[in-house]
Motif scaffolding. Structure first.
Motif, PDB file in Angstrom:
ATOM      1  N   ASP A  67     -21.403   1.436  12.054  1.00 46.13           N
ATOM      2  CA  ASP A  67     -20.112   1.703  12.786  1.00 46.13           C
ATOM      3  C   ASP A  67     -19.013   0.559  12.679  1.00 46.13           C
ATOM      4  O   ASP A  67     -17.955   1.297  12.678  1.00 46.13           O
ATOM      5  CB  ASP A  67     -20.749   1.547  14.421  1.00 46.13           C
ATOM      6  N   LEU A  70     -17.331   1.714   9.242  1.00 38.23           N
ATOM      7  CA  LEU A  70     -16.531   2.958   9.450  1.00 38.23           C
ATOM      8  C   LEU A  70     -15.120   2.420  10.257  1.00 38.23           C
ATOM      9  O   LEU A  70     -14.124   2.861  10.002  1.00 38.23           O
ATOM     10  CB  LEU A  70     -17.131   3.893  10.403  1.00 38.23           C
ATOM     11  N   GLU A  71     -15.206   1.684  11.378  1.00 36.71           N
ATOM     12  CA  GLU A  71     -14.135   0.937  12.066  1.00 36.71           C
ATOM     13  C   GLU A  71     -13.008   0.209  11.100  1.00 36.71           C
ATOM     14  O   GLU A  71     -12.021   0.399  11.194  1.00 36.71           O
ATOM     15  CB  GLU A  71     -14.536   0.274  13.201  1.00 36.71           C
ATOM     16  N   HIS A  74     -11.460   2.609   8.771  1.00 34.50           N
ATOM     17  CA  HIS A  74     -10.544   3.341   9.748  1.00 34.50           C
ATOM     18  C   HIS A  74      -9.144   2.536  10.100  1.00 34.50           C
ATOM     19  O   HIS A  74      -8.113   2.899   9.906  1.00 34.50           O
ATOM     20  CB  HIS A  74     -11.197   4.029  11.010  1.00 34.50           C
ATOM     21  N   GLY A  77      -7.187   2.267   6.777  1.00 37.65           N
ATOM     22  CA  GLY A  77      -6.587   3.361   6.579  1.00 37.65           C
ATOM     23  C   GLY A  77      -5.252   3.676   7.518  1.00 37.65           C
ATOM     24  O   GLY A  77      -4.187   4.239   6.992  1.00 37.65           O
ATOM     25  N   ARG A  78      -5.573   3.243   8.563  1.00 40.26           N
ATOM     26  CA  ARG A  78      -4.220   3.220   9.669  1.00 40.26           C
ATOM     27  C   ARG A  78      -3.129   2.229   9.299  1.00 40.26           C
ATOM     28  O   ARG A  78      -2.081   2.312   9.450  1.00 40.26           O
ATOM     29  CB  ARG A  78      -4.762   2.787  10.946  1.00 40.26           C
TER      30      ARG A  78
END
Length: 122
Positions: A67, A70-71, A74, A77-78
Motif C-alpha cells: 500500500d 502504491l501511495e 500515486h 504522479g500527482r
C-alpha cells in the motif's frame, strides 16, 4: 499520513538494515527509526520484527508495504502533473521559493517622496 514517513518506511523495508536505509536516504539512523515508529503509532500495529537481527517485516508490515508503494507512486504522479488535483490553490505545490524578477521595492532615495504614500494634509 505524511509522504516522507511513507518513504522512510519503504526504504527501511527494502534495505537489509536500518543503518543502510538511513545512509541511502541521507538521514540519521535515529531519524529513520523515529519515522518508522511514528508510522507504527499512527497505524496501531508493529510493522517490523524488532527481535530479528536484520530488517524483518511482520505480516501486517508486508501488506502495508504494498500500500505504501502504491501511495508513493500515486503521489509522485500527482506531483509531476501541472495543475493536478489535491494542491492548495496556487503555486507549484512545493519546492524552493524563487525570487520575483523585476518586482519588489525600489531603493529609497533621500529627498524623494515614497511611492504609494501621500502627504498628510493639515
Amino acid at each position: 499520513m505524511d509522504i516522507t514517513l511513507l518513504g522512510h518506511f519503504v526504504a527501511a523495508a527494502e534495505a537489509p538494515d536500518f543503518a543502510r536505509a538511513a545512509q541511502a536516504l541521507g538521514v540519521s539512523r535515529d531519524t529513520l527509526s523515529a519515522s518508522v515508529k511514528q508510522v507504527e503509532a499512527e497505524l496501531g500495529y508493529a510493522l517490523f520484527d524488532r527481535s530479528a537481527e536484520s530488517t524483518m517485516l511482520t505480516e501486517i508490515g508486508i501488506a502495508f508495504l504494498a500500500d505504501a508503494r502504491l501511495e508513493l507512486a500515486h503521489a509522485a504522479g500527482r506531483g509531476s502533473q501541472p495543475g493536478a488535483a489535491g494542491g492548495s490553490g496556487g503555486g507549484s505545490g512545493g519546492g524552493k521559493a524563487k525570487a520575483n524578477k523585476g518586482r519588489g521595492r525600489a531603493p529609497a532615495v533621500k529627498g524623494q517622496p515614497k511611492l504609494g504614500k501621500k502627504r498628510q494634509s493639515r
